[in-house]
Design a protein around this motif. Structure first.
Motif, PDB file in Angstrom:
ATOM      1  N   GLU A   1      47.200 -38.796   1.664  1.00  0.00           N
ATOM      2  CA  GLU A   1      47.323 -38.064   2.920  1.00  0.00           C
ATOM      3  C   GLU A   1      47.693 -36.603   2.658  1.00  0.00           C
TER       4      GLU A   1
ATOM      5  N   LYS B   1      50.401 -42.163   0.757  1.00  0.00           N
ATOM      6  CA  LYS B   1      51.062 -40.922   1.148  1.00  0.00           C
ATOM      7  C   LYS B   1      50.515 -39.751   0.328  1.00  0.00           C
TER       8      LYS B   1
ATOM      9  N   SER C   1      54.920 -36.608  -4.944  1.00  0.00           N
ATOM     10  CA  SER C   1      54.262 -37.898  -4.713  1.00  0.00           C
ATOM     11  C   SER C   1      53.643 -38.433  -5.995  1.00  0.00           C
TER      12      SER C   1
END
Length: 182
Positions: free
Chosen positions: A53, A50, A138
């Motif tokens: 990304e 994630k 993140s």
């Protein structure tokens, strides 16, 4: 003497049963910790994916932002050229006035494009800040998951050491009981 041997045999069986139960419990705890470790590692892998990304999207938006900036500068340059032409056209005749009206229309179109691009730039700026925040979150999640994996690995190692110590004790006790029989 036979009664004492039977009692010792019974004690030995009881001790072996308790040791087996203790070993079974430790093995179950070890399996549980290993499952938790695998689950945490999967979560970490997903968080890293994630994060990658978001980083990729951030880079795309950053490139778009650069392109919009270049377009904006180019349009501003064109606007300045048109403004210079408008100032010189004031001294010309009727034919030049018609040309001036055409240039004013171009000016309005370019101004509309500039305003549109400025709106897009503001939108991309907001999206970029949002992506930076998400990227930071993140990264923080990734660090927390790495710490959890390390903690679980440490716990698993400690339990493995305890299991080895209990196996050694069990072997030693079994040998002592066996030698006491004889």
């Amino acid at each position: 003497m036979k009664k004492v041997l039977l009692e010792m045999e019974d004690q030995k069986n009881n001790y072996e049963q308790k040791a087996k139960e203790s070993l079974q419990k430790v093995l179950e705890e070890k399996m549980s910790v290993e499952q938790q470790l695998q689950s945490t590692q999967r979560s970490l892998a997903l968080a890293e994916q994630k994060c990658e990304e978001w980083r990729s999207q951030y880079e795309v938006l950053k490139e778009d932002w650069r392109n919009l900036g270049a377009q904006h500068r180019e349009l501003e340059s064109q606007l300045h050229v048109l403004q210079s032409k408008l100032q010189g056209a004031d001294s010309r005749d009727l034919q030049m006035n018609q040309a001036l009206r055409l240039l004013e229309n171009e000016h309005q179109e370019l101004q509309a494009k500039i305003e549109h691009l400025q709106g897009d730039r503001d939108l991309y700026s907001s999206d970029t800040l949002h992506l930076q925040d998400q990227l930071k979150r993140s990264e923080e999640e990734k660090l927390a998951l790495v710490a959890q994996v390390q903690q679980l690995q440490s716990l698993l190692q400690n339990q493995s050491l305890q299991l080895q110590e209990q196996e050694k004790l069990l072997t030693k006790k079994g040998q002592q009981i066996y030698f006491h029989k004889f």
